[in-house]
Write a protein that holds these residues in place. Structure first.
Motif, PDB file in Angstrom:
ATOM      1  N   TYR A  60     -36.374  20.442  21.938  1.00  0.00           N
ATOM      2  CA  TYR A  60     -37.327  21.529  22.153  1.00  0.00           C
ATOM      3  C   TYR A  60     -36.602  22.696  22.810  1.00  0.00           C
ATOM      4  O   TYR A  60     -35.785  22.505  23.720  1.00  0.00           O
ATOM      5  CB  TYR A  60     -38.486  21.099  23.061  1.00  0.00           C
ATOM      6  CG  TYR A  60     -39.377  22.260  23.413  1.00  0.00           C
ATOM      7  CD1 TYR A  60     -40.310  22.736  22.499  1.00  0.00           C
ATOM      8  CD2 TYR A  60     -39.261  22.917  24.629  1.00  0.00           C
ATOM      9  CE1 TYR A  60     -41.105  23.822  22.798  1.00  0.00           C
ATOM     10  CE2 TYR A  60     -40.060  24.004  24.945  1.00  0.00           C
ATOM     11  CZ  TYR A  60     -40.984  24.451  24.022  1.00  0.00           C
ATOM     12  OH  TYR A  60     -41.762  25.541  24.299  1.00  0.00           O
ATOM     13  N   VAL A  61     -36.900  23.906  22.363  1.00  0.00           N
ATOM     14  CA  VAL A  61     -36.356  25.108  22.998  1.00  0.00           C
ATOM     15  C   VAL A  61     -37.379  26.236  22.908  1.00  0.00           C
ATOM     16  O   VAL A  61     -38.129  26.334  21.932  1.00  0.00           O
ATOM     17  CB  VAL A  61     -35.004  25.553  22.373  1.00  0.00           C
ATOM     18  CG1 VAL A  61     -35.182  26.014  20.935  1.00  0.00           C
ATOM     19  CG2 VAL A  61     -34.330  26.625  23.202  1.00  0.00           C
ATOM     20  N   GLN A  84     -38.343  19.856  17.341  1.00  0.00           N
ATOM     21  CA  GLN A  84     -37.764  19.067  16.255  1.00  0.00           C
ATOM     22  C   GLN A  84     -37.670  17.607  16.656  1.00  0.00           C
ATOM     23  O   GLN A  84     -37.359  17.295  17.805  1.00  0.00           O
ATOM     24  CB  GLN A  84     -36.357  19.566  15.916  1.00  0.00           C
ATOM     25  CG  GLN A  84     -36.297  21.021  15.542  1.00  0.00           C
ATOM     26  CD  GLN A  84     -34.874  21.537  15.438  1.00  0.00           C
ATOM     27  OE1 GLN A  84     -33.915  20.885  15.846  1.00  0.00           O
ATOM     28  NE2 GLN A  84     -34.727  22.736  14.899  1.00  0.00           N
ATOM     29  N   ALA A  85     -37.937  16.716  15.702  1.00  0.00           N
ATOM     30  CA  ALA A  85     -37.724  15.286  15.894  1.00  0.00           C
ATOM     31  C   ALA A  85     -36.817  14.817  14.767  1.00  0.00           C
ATOM     32  O   ALA A  85     -36.924  15.282  13.623  1.00  0.00           O
ATOM     33  CB  ALA A  85     -39.047  14.526  15.863  1.00  0.00           C
ATOM     34  N   GLY A  86     -35.891  13.917  15.099  1.00  0.00           N
ATOM     35  CA  GLY A  86     -34.943  13.437  14.100  1.00  0.00           C
ATOM     36  C   GLY A  86     -34.706  11.941  14.231  1.00  0.00           C
ATOM     37  O   GLY A  86     -34.847  11.360  15.307  1.00  0.00           O
ATOM     38  N   PHE A 115     -41.380  21.239  13.683  1.00  0.00           N
ATOM     39  CA  PHE A 115     -42.831  21.228  13.767  1.00  0.00           C
ATOM     40  C   PHE A 115     -43.440  22.582  14.105  1.00  0.00           C
ATOM     41  O   PHE A 115     -44.639  22.780  13.911  1.00  0.00           O
ATOM     42  CB  PHE A 115     -43.291  20.202  14.817  1.00  0.00           C
ATOM     43  CG  PHE A 115     -42.971  18.792  14.427  1.00  0.00           C
ATOM     44  CD1 PHE A 115     -43.758  18.109  13.523  1.00  0.00           C
ATOM     45  CD2 PHE A 115     -41.854  18.155  14.952  1.00  0.00           C
ATOM     46  CE1 PHE A 115     -43.470  16.805  13.158  1.00  0.00           C
ATOM     47  CE2 PHE A 115     -41.548  16.853  14.596  1.00  0.00           C
ATOM     48  CZ  PHE A 115     -42.353  16.174  13.697  1.00  0.00           C
ATOM     49  N   GLU A 116     -42.662  23.505  14.624  1.00  0.00           N
ATOM     50  CA  GLU A 116     -43.199  24.815  15.018  1.00  0.00           C
ATOM     51  C   GLU A 116     -43.206  25.780  13.834  1.00  0.00           C
ATOM     52  O   GLU A 116     -42.484  25.604  12.857  1.00  0.00           O
ATOM     53  CB  GLU A 116     -42.378  25.412  16.168  1.00  0.00           C
ATOM     54  CG  GLU A 116     -42.518  24.669  17.473  1.00  0.00           C
ATOM     55  CD  GLU A 116     -43.884  24.822  18.116  1.00  0.00           C
ATOM     56  OE1 GLU A 116     -44.613  25.793  17.804  1.00  0.00           O
ATOM     57  OE2 GLU A 116     -44.222  23.964  18.941  1.00  0.00           O
ATOM     58  N   ASP A 117     -44.030  26.832  13.962  1.00  0.00           N
ATOM     59  CA  ASP A 117     -44.102  27.877  12.945  1.00  0.00           C
ATOM     60  C   ASP A 117     -42.859  28.754  13.007  1.00  0.00           C
ATOM     61  O   ASP A 117     -42.109  28.732  13.982  1.00  0.00           O
ATOM     62  CB  ASP A 117     -45.346  28.748  13.154  1.00  0.00           C
ATOM     63  CG  ASP A 117     -46.638  27.970  12.925  1.00  0.00           C
ATOM     64  OD1 ASP A 117     -46.628  27.028  12.114  1.00  0.00           O
ATOM     65  OD2 ASP A 117     -47.650  28.304  13.574  1.00  0.00           O
ATOM     66  N   VAL A 140     -38.436  19.828   6.761  1.00  0.00           N
ATOM     67  CA  VAL A 140     -37.425  18.772   6.838  1.00  0.00           C
ATOM     68  C   VAL A 140     -36.039  19.337   6.556  1.00  0.00           C
ATOM     69  O   VAL A 140     -35.868  20.170   5.665  1.00  0.00           O
ATOM     70  CB  VAL A 140     -37.760  17.648   5.835  1.00  0.00           C
ATOM     71  CG1 VAL A 140     -36.685  16.580   5.820  1.00  0.00           C
ATOM     72  CG2 VAL A 140     -39.112  17.030   6.170  1.00  0.00           C
ATOM     73  N   PHE A 141     -35.056  18.883   7.339  1.00  0.00           N
ATOM     74  CA  PHE A 141     -33.660  19.253   7.082  1.00  0.00           C
ATOM     75  C   PHE A 141     -32.753  18.101   7.477  1.00  0.00           C
ATOM     76  O   PHE A 141     -33.151  17.187   8.191  1.00  0.00           O
ATOM     77  CB  PHE A 141     -33.274  20.553   7.798  1.00  0.00           C
ATOM     78  CG  PHE A 141     -33.373  20.523   9.289  1.00  0.00           C
ATOM     79  CD1 PHE A 141     -32.264  20.218  10.070  1.00  0.00           C
ATOM     80  CD2 PHE A 141     -34.575  20.801   9.929  1.00  0.00           C
ATOM     81  CE1 PHE A 141     -32.357  20.199  11.449  1.00  0.00           C
ATOM     82  CE2 PHE A 141     -34.669  20.790  11.306  1.00  0.00           C
ATOM     83  CZ  PHE A 141     -33.561  20.484  12.072  1.00  0.00           C
TER      84      PHE A 141
END
Length: 184
Positions: A60-61, A84-86, A115-117, A140-141
């Motif tokens: 998170y940032v 982001q979750a990975g 997950f953020e816009d 997704v990346f």
């Protein structure tokens, strides 16, 4: 074999821009602050030839950039957020090297989701005309990385070098870093 770690980052910047192509003296500056955390948890499964390590991560940032005025325009940045979750894993091996040190080499692969816009920037000229632009990092990346780490015989210190990429159909981001860690 289980581990959990977290890294807190804070970056405070002052950004100065010069745009000589737009005319003499066209400059702008803004302050920027980014605060975030990266957390990982995993489990190392040793095998005779090396290890396999499933990993789950959360990143998170929040970034805030002040408005800038230069020439005949104002630039406004939205407060940028990323969550982001990975999940993925590492595979690697460790072997002895000269001086009693040990070297570990590994390959990492992860699938992430943002997950953020999208974050936006809006430019307004002195006539009130505006244009907005958004970043293309969403959904997704993937991530791949290769790392080599050398450990001191007593593991009091280690040094590492890593390089990799994050990517999807909209972007590719390459990175490399090196460093020294010490136990205390």
């Amino acid at each position: 074999g289980f581990y959990a770690d977290a890294q807190l980052n804070a970056n405070f910047l002052n950004v100065d821009y010069n745009a000589p192509a737009l005319g003499a003296g066209v400059t702008a500056s803004a302050d920027s602050t980014s605060v975030g955390v990266l957390a990982n948890t995993g489990y190392r499964i040793q095998n005779g030839w090396g290890f396999i390590e499933p990993i789950v991560s959360l990143n998170y940032v929040n970034t805030s950039i002040g408005s800038m005025t230069g020439g005949n325009a104002t630039v406004d940045f939205s407060n940028g957020q990323s969550l982001q979750a990975g999940a993925g894993g590492r595979i690697g091996t460790t072997f002895g090297t000269p001086g009693g040190t040990k070297t570990e080499v590994s390959l990492l692969g992860k699938v992430w989701n943002e997950f953020e816009d999208a974050n936006t920037v809006t430019i307004t000229d002195n006539l009130g005309n505006t244009a907005s632009f958004s970043d293309s990092i969403s959904g997704v990346f993937g991530e791949i990385a290769a790392t080599a780490t050398i450990y001191a015989p007593n593991r009091a210190w280690s040094s590492f070098v890593t390089g990799g990429a994050k990517f999807n159909s909209d972007f590719t981001s390459w990175n490399a870093k090196a460093g020294i860690r010490t136990a205390f």
